[in-house]
Design a protein around this motif. Structure first.
Motif, PDB file in Angstrom:
ATOM      1  N   LEU A   1       0.827  -1.204   0.000  1.00  0.00           N
ATOM      2  CA  LEU A   1       0.000   0.000   0.000  1.00  0.00           C
ATOM      3  C   LEU A   1       0.863   1.255   0.000  1.00  0.00           C
ATOM      4  O   LEU A   1       0.575   2.217  -0.727  1.00  0.00           O
ATOM      5  CB  LEU A   1      -0.934   0.003   1.218  1.00  0.00           C
ATOM      6  N   ARG A   2       1.910   1.282   0.793  1.00  0.00           N
ATOM      7  CA  ARG A   2       2.749   2.478   0.849  1.00  0.00           C
ATOM      8  C   ARG A   2       3.421   2.757  -0.498  1.00  0.00           C
ATOM      9  O   ARG A   2       3.571   3.895  -0.899  1.00  0.00           O
ATOM     10  CB  ARG A   2       3.773   2.363   1.968  1.00  0.00           C
ATOM     11  N   SER A   3       3.781   1.692  -1.195  1.00  0.00           N
ATOM     12  CA  SER A   3       4.374   1.858  -2.521  1.00  0.00           C
ATOM     13  C   SER A   3       3.339   2.401  -3.502  1.00  0.00           C
ATOM     14  O   SER A   3       3.626   3.311  -4.298  1.00  0.00           O
ATOM     15  CB  SER A   3       4.922   0.523  -3.002  1.00  0.00           C
TER      16      SER A   3
ATOM     17  N   GLY B   1       1.726  15.746  -6.683  1.00  0.00           N
ATOM     18  CA  GLY B   1       3.063  16.280  -6.904  1.00  0.00           C
ATOM     19  C   GLY B   1       4.016  16.066  -5.737  1.00  0.00           C
ATOM     20  O   GLY B   1       5.059  16.726  -5.658  1.00  0.00           O
ATOM     21  N   ILE B   2       3.693  15.151  -4.832  1.00  0.00           N
ATOM     22  CA  ILE B   2       4.526  14.899  -3.645  1.00  0.00           C
ATOM     23  C   ILE B   2       5.604  13.880  -3.990  1.00  0.00           C
ATOM     24  O   ILE B   2       5.309  12.770  -4.427  1.00  0.00           O
ATOM     25  CB  ILE B   2       3.669  14.389  -2.476  1.00  0.00           C
ATOM     26  N   GLY B   3       6.854  14.253  -3.771  1.00  0.00           N
ATOM     27  CA  GLY B   3       7.954  13.324  -3.946  1.00  0.00           C
ATOM     28  C   GLY B   3       8.415  12.796  -2.600  1.00  0.00           C
ATOM     29  O   GLY B   3       8.853  13.572  -1.744  1.00  0.00           O
ATOM     30  N   CYS B   4       8.276  11.521  -2.382  1.00  0.00           N
ATOM     31  CA  CYS B   4       8.703  10.903  -1.124  1.00  0.00           C
ATOM     32  C   CYS B   4       8.995   9.434  -1.389  1.00  0.00           C
ATOM     33  O   CYS B   4       8.657   8.903  -2.450  1.00  0.00           O
ATOM     34  CB  CYS B   4       7.617  11.035  -0.044  1.00  0.00           C
ATOM     35  N   SER B   5       9.615   8.793  -0.420  1.00  0.00           N
ATOM     36  CA  SER B   5       9.825   7.349  -0.515  1.00  0.00           C
ATOM     37  C   SER B   5       8.707   6.645   0.252  1.00  0.00           C
ATOM     38  O   SER B   5       8.088   7.245   1.142  1.00  0.00           O
ATOM     39  CB  SER B   5      11.179   6.971   0.067  1.00  0.00           C
ATOM     40  N   PRO B   6       8.431   5.384  -0.070  1.00  0.00           N
ATOM     41  CA  PRO B   6       7.425   4.645   0.704  1.00  0.00           C
ATOM     42  C   PRO B   6       7.746   4.599   2.196  1.00  0.00           C
ATOM     43  O   PRO B   6       6.834   4.532   3.024  1.00  0.00           O
ATOM     44  CB  PRO B   6       7.455   3.244   0.085  1.00  0.00           C
ATOM     45  N   ASP B   7       9.038   4.671   2.548  1.00  0.00           N
ATOM     46  CA  ASP B   7       9.423   4.629   3.962  1.00  0.00           C
ATOM     47  C   ASP B   7       8.977   5.870   4.725  1.00  0.00           C
ATOM     48  O   ASP B   7       8.953   5.868   5.966  1.00  0.00           O
ATOM     49  CB  ASP B   7      10.943   4.487   4.086  1.00  0.00           C
ATOM     50  N   GLN B   8       8.644   6.943   4.013  1.00  0.00           N
ATOM     51  CA  GLN B   8       8.190   8.163   4.674  1.00  0.00           C
ATOM     52  C   GLN B   8       6.677   8.177   4.905  1.00  0.00           C
ATOM     53  O   GLN B   8       6.153   9.118   5.496  1.00  0.00           O
ATOM     54  CB  GLN B   8       8.576   9.394   3.845  1.00  0.00           C
ATOM     55  N   ILE B   9       5.981   7.166   4.447  1.00  0.00           N
ATOM     56  CA  ILE B   9       4.524   7.095   4.574  1.00  0.00           C
ATOM     57  C   ILE B   9       4.158   6.233   5.774  1.00  0.00           C
ATOM     58  O   ILE B   9       4.710   5.144   5.962  1.00  0.00           O
ATOM     59  CB  ILE B   9       3.889   6.537   3.288  1.00  0.00           C
TER      60      ILE B   9
ATOM     61  N   ALA C   1      12.091  12.508   6.504  1.00  0.00           N
ATOM     62  CA  ALA C   1      12.868  11.273   6.651  1.00  0.00           C
ATOM     63  C   ALA C   1      13.417  11.095   8.062  1.00  0.00           C
ATOM     64  O   ALA C   1      13.458   9.984   8.592  1.00  0.00           O
ATOM     65  CB  ALA C   1      14.004  11.264   5.629  1.00  0.00           C
ATOM     66  N   GLY C   2      13.798  12.170   8.718  1.00  0.00           N
ATOM     67  CA  GLY C   2      14.366  12.066  10.063  1.00  0.00           C
ATOM     68  C   GLY C   2      13.362  11.703  11.139  1.00  0.00           C
ATOM     69  O   GLY C   2      13.761  11.371  12.261  1.00  0.00           O
ATOM     70  N   LEU C   3      12.071  11.738  10.817  1.00  0.00           N
ATOM     71  CA  LEU C   3      11.038  11.422  11.813  1.00  0.00           C
ATOM     72  C   LEU C   3      10.415  10.046  11.615  1.00  0.00           C
ATOM     73  O   LEU C   3       9.538   9.653  12.376  1.00  0.00           O
ATOM     74  CB  LEU C   3       9.928  12.488  11.766  1.00  0.00           C
ATOM     75  N   CYS C   4      10.867   9.315  10.612  1.00  0.00           N
ATOM     76  CA  CYS C   4      10.208   8.040  10.277  1.00  0.00           C
ATOM     77  C   CYS C   4      10.179   7.074  11.457  1.00  0.00           C
ATOM     78  O   CYS C   4       9.137   6.473  11.755  1.00  0.00           O
ATOM     79  CB  CYS C   4      10.903   7.386   9.084  1.00  0.00           C
ATOM     80  N   ARG C   5      11.308   6.902  12.123  1.00  0.00           N
ATOM     81  CA  ARG C   5      11.357   5.926  13.213  1.00  0.00           C
ATOM     82  C   ARG C   5      10.464   6.343  14.373  1.00  0.00           C
ATOM     83  O   ARG C   5       9.758   5.507  14.960  1.00  0.00           O
ATOM     84  CB  ARG C   5      12.787   5.721  13.705  1.00  0.00           C
ATOM     85  N   ALA C   6      10.446   7.626  14.722  1.00  0.00           N
ATOM     86  CA  ALA C   6       9.608   8.084  15.827  1.00  0.00           C
ATOM     87  C   ALA C   6       8.134   7.822  15.530  1.00  0.00           C
ATOM     88  O   ALA C   6       7.377   7.340  16.390  1.00  0.00           O
ATOM     89  CB  ALA C   6       9.838   9.574  16.083  1.00  0.00           C
ATOM     90  N   PHE C   7       7.689   8.123  14.308  1.00  0.00           N
ATOM     91  CA  PHE C   7       6.286   7.906  13.961  1.00  0.00           C
ATOM     92  C   PHE C   7       5.959   6.418  13.890  1.00  0.00           C
ATOM     93  O   PHE C   7       4.868   5.996  14.276  1.00  0.00           O
ATOM     94  CB  PHE C   7       5.947   8.604  12.643  1.00  0.00           C
ATOM     95  N   SER C   8       6.893   5.637  13.403  1.00  0.00           N
ATOM     96  CA  SER C   8       6.671   4.191  13.339  1.00  0.00           C
ATOM     97  C   SER C   8       6.492   3.598  14.736  1.00  0.00           C
ATOM     98  O   SER C   8       5.574   2.810  14.986  1.00  0.00           O
ATOM     99  CB  SER C   8       7.843   3.517  12.624  1.00  0.00           C
ATOM    100  N   GLU C   9       7.357   3.984  15.665  1.00  0.00           N
ATOM    101  CA  GLU C   9       7.262   3.440  17.030  1.00  0.00           C
ATOM    102  C   GLU C   9       6.002   3.948  17.740  1.00  0.00           C
ATOM    103  O   GLU C   9       5.377   3.216  18.514  1.00  0.00           O
ATOM    104  CB  GLU C   9       8.515   3.801  17.825  1.00  0.00           C
TER     105      GLU C   9
END
Length: 475
Positions: free
Chosen positions: A158-160, A171-179, A328-336
């Protein structure tokens, strides 16, 4: 026969069933679970449960017949007999709970019979039932070797698919890891509040603005700093220091302004200088009726903006599906944070949505309902012009799924009177005033938010006609 003075389990069963009867959970004539089922649930022997049922029968709480399940005896009402246990004292609650209880409860109203202009509702006829059923069936039949907890950020598939859709549509450029997939945008706001604010931290919020966003940040201990809006969105000429700013730049809620390019740059400059994050709520960004959708603020600086998206305005608010695009720097905090909140969003719904996105069905659906809602908007605006004319002023009609109607010549203090009269006539009407910060002055003129996405053309015309009659009697 079980000796109750020696059998704690039987006593607890009796007390639990009495409490259920006194609270109204079990009503006269309701059937209780079989003794076998109850014993399995409680981890007790069937003999103990049978003895408890027999005791309740002897006391007049139950009626037991051979070969049938026990039923609650007639004549037992909700508060009869023993009083239910008193609620715990509020002094035992946390500061978070006390902040929640200090907030005014939302007004509860039954749907209006003639026309309900509640904003946020969608038409049930617009939901893609067949496409969703096919996608759901595929997800169910796709048997996994093992049922296990998933990634807290959401399904990788889904994230992909979302990453590709957001690039094409917004028009948003991001990686699936940022979702991060969340249970609706409200959970996304709650996670933002808990990760970005400490008690006592100030946060900037539009005034008027989205009430549940303000509540989420205040519940986390934040101190609201309301900033006025105008036709160009949030006023950025005198932003105070704060830890975050919550904005709806593509369609200011509720007044409908679009944050101008100059103010977008000013807001980003303020965030960079203040060490703050911007929470961008793009709640109905897919709906622009005159030109192409407005690009998100996130596209200008992905490192400062947390983008909040939702499926509640395109598929259904009942699905409770939303997503965040985080730096990108907040991915882990939001994931946890998501892991601790509820592990992850429901996987079947995620898989079904991924299928709709990958197949192109979702984008065809969005184009279809965009046309339908543009037609509803035209019907509403024409009816308002024909029947109310210069008696009202309309704001925010260029985009979104609602308009704001200001009642020219009617003071804001008369909003409750008009709402009550409209309700009596079968119209659901919702004021703008509760969306203003309580510490700030209210507008002098009565104003109402008219949502149109949940109504068909005939209901819109009929609703405006009745509203015109109500207003004519209350000028």
């Amino acid at each position: 026969m079980v000796q109750f003075e020696q059998d704690g389990i039987a006593r607890r069963i009796i007390a639990a069933i009495k409490a259920q009867i006194h609270s109204g959970a079990y009503r006269p004539g309701d059937r209780l679970p079989s003794t076998r089922a109850f014993a399995a649930e409680w981890g007790a022997s069937r003999t103990t449960v049978t003895a408890a049922y027999n005791q309740l029968d002897a006391e007049g709480y139950l009626i037991i017949r051979q070969g049938a399940r026990a039923i609650v005896a007639p004549g037992l009402e909700k508060a009869s007999g023993e009083a239910p246990v008193a609620a715990a004292s509020p002094r035992s609650l946390s500061a978070f709970a006390c902040r929640l209880l200090a907030m005014p409860p939302p007004a509860q109203q039954q749907p209006a019979k003639v026309a309900d202009f509640r904003y946020g509702d969608l038409s049930g006829a617009d939901f893609p039932v067949l496409a969703w059923r096919r996608a759901s069936n595929k997800a169910i039949l796709r048997r996994a070797e093992r049922l296990r907890y998933g990634d807290p950020q959401g399904s990788a598939v889904l994230r992909s698919a979302l990453q590709a859709y957001l690039w094409r549509a917004r028009g948003i450029g991001c990686s699936p890891d940022q979702i991060v997939i969340v249970n609706g945008s409200q959970q996304g706001l709650d996670v933002c509040a808990r990760l970005l604010l400490d008690p006592g931290d100030p946060f900037v919020i539009e005034n008027p603005g989205y009430l549940l966003a303000r509540h989420a940040f205040v519940a986390a201990g934040g101190i609201a700093v309301p900033v006025a809006v105008d036709a160009d969105g949030l006023r950025t000429d005198a932003l105070p220091p704060a830890r975050l700013a919550y904005v709806t730049p593509s369609h200011q809620f509720p007044l409908g302004g679009v944050l101008s390019a100059t103010r977008r740059r000013a807001l980003l400059g303020w965030a960079a200088a203040s060490g703050a994050y911007i929470v961008e709520d793009d709640y109905d960004g897919e709906y622009r009726h005159d030109i192409a959708p407005i690009p998100p603020l996130q596209t200008l600086d992905p490192d400062l903006v947390i983008y909040v998206g939702t499926l509640s305005k395109t598929l259904s608010p009942t699905l409770r599906l939303g997503y965040l695009v985080v730096p990108a720097g907040l991915c882990r905090a939001f994931s946890e944070a998501k892991r601790l909140t509820d592990r992850h969003a429901p996987m079947l719904e995620q898989d079904a949505l991924a299928d709709l996105l990958a197949s192109g069905v979702y984008e065809r659906h969005v184009r279809s309902i965009r046309r339908r809602n543009a037609e509803r908007r035209e019907v509403l605006l024409q009816a308002l012009a024909d029947l109310l004319g210069s008696r009202i002023s309309i704001a925010g009609a260029e985009t979104g799924l609602h308009v704001v109607a200001w009642m020219n010549g009617i003071a804001a203090e008369r909003e409750p009177e008009i709402i009550a009269a409209a309700r009596a006539a079968g119209i659901g009407l919702y004021p703008v005033s509760p969306l203003y910060d309580p510490s700030e002055p209210l507008p002098a003129t009565a104003g109402f938010i008219l949502g149109y996405a949940g109504l068909d053309a005939e209901a819109l015309r009929r609703g405006v006609a009745v509203l015109a009659t109500v207003l004519a009697k209350h000028r």
